[in-house]
Design a protein around this motif. Sequence first.
Motif, PDB file in Angstrom:
ATOM      1  N   THR A 137       0.831  -1.208   0.000  1.00  0.00           N
ATOM      2  CA  THR A 137       0.000   0.000   0.000  1.00  0.00           C
ATOM      3  C   THR A 137       0.864   1.257   0.000  1.00  0.00           C
ATOM      4  O   THR A 137       0.569   2.228  -0.716  1.00  0.00           O
ATOM      5  CB  THR A 137      -0.928  -0.009   1.226  1.00  0.00           C
ATOM      6  N   ASN A 187       2.391   1.627  -3.410  1.00  0.00           N
ATOM      7  CA  ASN A 187       1.397   2.119  -4.381  1.00  0.00           C
ATOM      8  C   ASN A 187       1.147   3.610  -4.217  1.00  0.00           C
ATOM      9  O   ASN A 187       0.897   4.320  -5.196  1.00  0.00           O
ATOM     10  CB  ASN A 187       0.087   1.344  -4.237  1.00  0.00           C
ATOM     11  N   ALA A 188       1.185   4.094  -2.950  1.00  0.00           N
ATOM     12  CA  ALA A 188       1.016   5.539  -2.734  1.00  0.00           C
ATOM     13  C   ALA A 188       2.132   6.315  -3.417  1.00  0.00           C
ATOM     14  O   ALA A 188       1.896   7.371  -4.032  1.00  0.00           O
ATOM     15  CB  ALA A 188       0.989   5.833  -1.238  1.00  0.00           C
ATOM     16  N   ARG A 236       3.911   5.166  -5.979  1.00  0.00           N
ATOM     17  CA  ARG A 236       3.801   4.951  -7.426  1.00  0.00           C
ATOM     18  C   ARG A 236       2.704   5.807  -8.051  1.00  0.00           C
ATOM     19  O   ARG A 236       2.824   6.208  -9.202  1.00  0.00           O
ATOM     20  CB  ARG A 236       3.553   3.463  -7.702  1.00  0.00           C
ATOM     21  N   ARG A 237       1.640   6.057  -7.300  1.00  0.00           N
ATOM     22  CA  ARG A 237       0.621   6.968  -7.834  1.00  0.00           C
ATOM     23  C   ARG A 237       1.216   8.367  -8.024  1.00  0.00           C
ATOM     24  O   ARG A 237       0.926   9.040  -9.015  1.00  0.00           O
ATOM     25  CB  ARG A 237      -0.571   7.037  -6.880  1.00  0.00           C
ATOM     26  N   TRP A 238       2.024   8.778  -7.042  1.00  0.00           N
ATOM     27  CA  TRP A 238       2.632  10.100  -7.119  1.00  0.00           C
ATOM     28  C   TRP A 238       3.633  10.183  -8.259  1.00  0.00           C
ATOM     29  O   TRP A 238       3.752  11.211  -8.922  1.00  0.00           O
ATOM     30  CB  TRP A 238       3.318  10.410  -5.788  1.00  0.00           C
ATOM     31  N   ARG A 250       3.433   8.199 -10.897  1.00  0.00           N
ATOM     32  CA  ARG A 250       2.732   7.706 -12.092  1.00  0.00           C
ATOM     33  C   ARG A 250       3.378   6.442 -12.660  1.00  0.00           C
ATOM     34  O   ARG A 250       3.566   6.297 -13.863  1.00  0.00           O
ATOM     35  CB  ARG A 250       2.669   8.803 -13.167  1.00  0.00           C
ATOM     36  N   LEU A 278       0.929   0.206 -10.612  1.00  0.00           N
ATOM     37  CA  LEU A 278       0.657  -0.166  -9.231  1.00  0.00           C
ATOM     38  C   LEU A 278       0.751  -1.670  -9.035  1.00  0.00           C
ATOM     39  O   LEU A 278       0.569  -2.450  -9.982  1.00  0.00           O
ATOM     40  CB  LEU A 278      -0.735   0.312  -8.821  1.00  0.00           C
TER      41      LEU A 278
END
Length: 411
Positions: free
Chosen positions: A299, A302-303, A305-307, A309, A312
């Motif tokens: 988790t 993933n946080a 990786r979202r930032w 881009r 995930l």
Amino acid sequence: MQPTAGSSPPETDLDRPRALHPLVFLPDGEDVVVGRADIDEYVVLPADGAALVRFLTDGLTPRQAADRYCEEFGESVDITDFLATLEELGFLAAPGEPAPPPAVPAPVRWQRLGRALFSLPAWLCYAAVVGACMVEMIRVPGLAPSNHHLFFTSYFTVIELTLFFGQFPLLLIHEGFHTLAGRRLGLRSRLGISHRMMYIVLETSMDGLVAVPRRKRYLPILAGMLADVLVIGLLTLAADATRTASGAFPLTGRLFLALAYGTLLRLGWQFFLHLRTDLYVLSTTLLGCVDLHTAARGTLRNAVRRWTRRPLENPELWHPTDRRVARWYAWLMAGGYGLTAVTFLVVVLPVGLTFVVGVLKRYNGHGSTAGLIDSTVLVALNVAQLITVGWLAHRDRRRARAAGPKPVSVG
């Protein structure tokens, strides 16, 4: 896919009942712990998987069990693959053999001592020790934890060796409390060596803990931390007893305070929730998780990786309970990283700089020959520790490749 007799290996007859060893079934939240108490082999199954095992233990043939599973749960099952899994776990008896009789559990040593150690009189004594320690720390400020307690002598090697070897008896007390808290419940245990970050630690494995009702697991998990608190209290009171009339502490008292402070630091490590500490094990037990560590780390990744881009990780690979809890536990894990950084800045860095500056001064000619030898041995000991930790990490990675559920380990 509905299994067929043609898809099974020759030795598997789906129309003949298969005998299983005596198994225990313990509901645990949405899942069920299934296992053999005689060999401490357990697996966490969803409720439908545990039901399928029960169908087999009730004497149904594998084909009948698969058909009944399909009727009750509306899904087909690869019963051949399921039998192979049960065989790998050691749950199945040899083909053609009758069901083995229930095993008589072997007596567990030290069970009576474990019960005494956690009886009401014992708890009253523990409370008295902790209370007296807190009162003395307030009355005598020199007893309060401080980095300078570690430097009970001017010889760095003596400090290093004393804190290293002096902690092993205290670690054994920590693990002994884990073990005896489990032994009072009739659980067997194993003691092994592992590491936490760059530190070598002892670790107690109690596989049978997963087969104990959840409310009875908390004390065996927390017993080691209780031992640490008691050790800190007793060592502090012992140091206070050595205090001279002028308020100074002799070498023995300073040694007690050094060991107490080292134990306090080890107790603080239990709050590093990004590691598999006792408090992590407690959290997973309270919340009914399976592998919260993996889900929480995923988790957090993933946080990030979202930032950034980036693709995930797939949360569907994690247990549903782990996935749900990880949404907020991941931030507690991040707090563990923060606490590690604070500990490094407040304790590790100042203490390390004191050692480094002292060693460099001696190498620059500001010390005696004994001081130079002392510094050289100190450097060699630290290099040896790093090599040992590296070897343990390599060993743990090799072992992690093995399939199967992990035992409950506390340390």
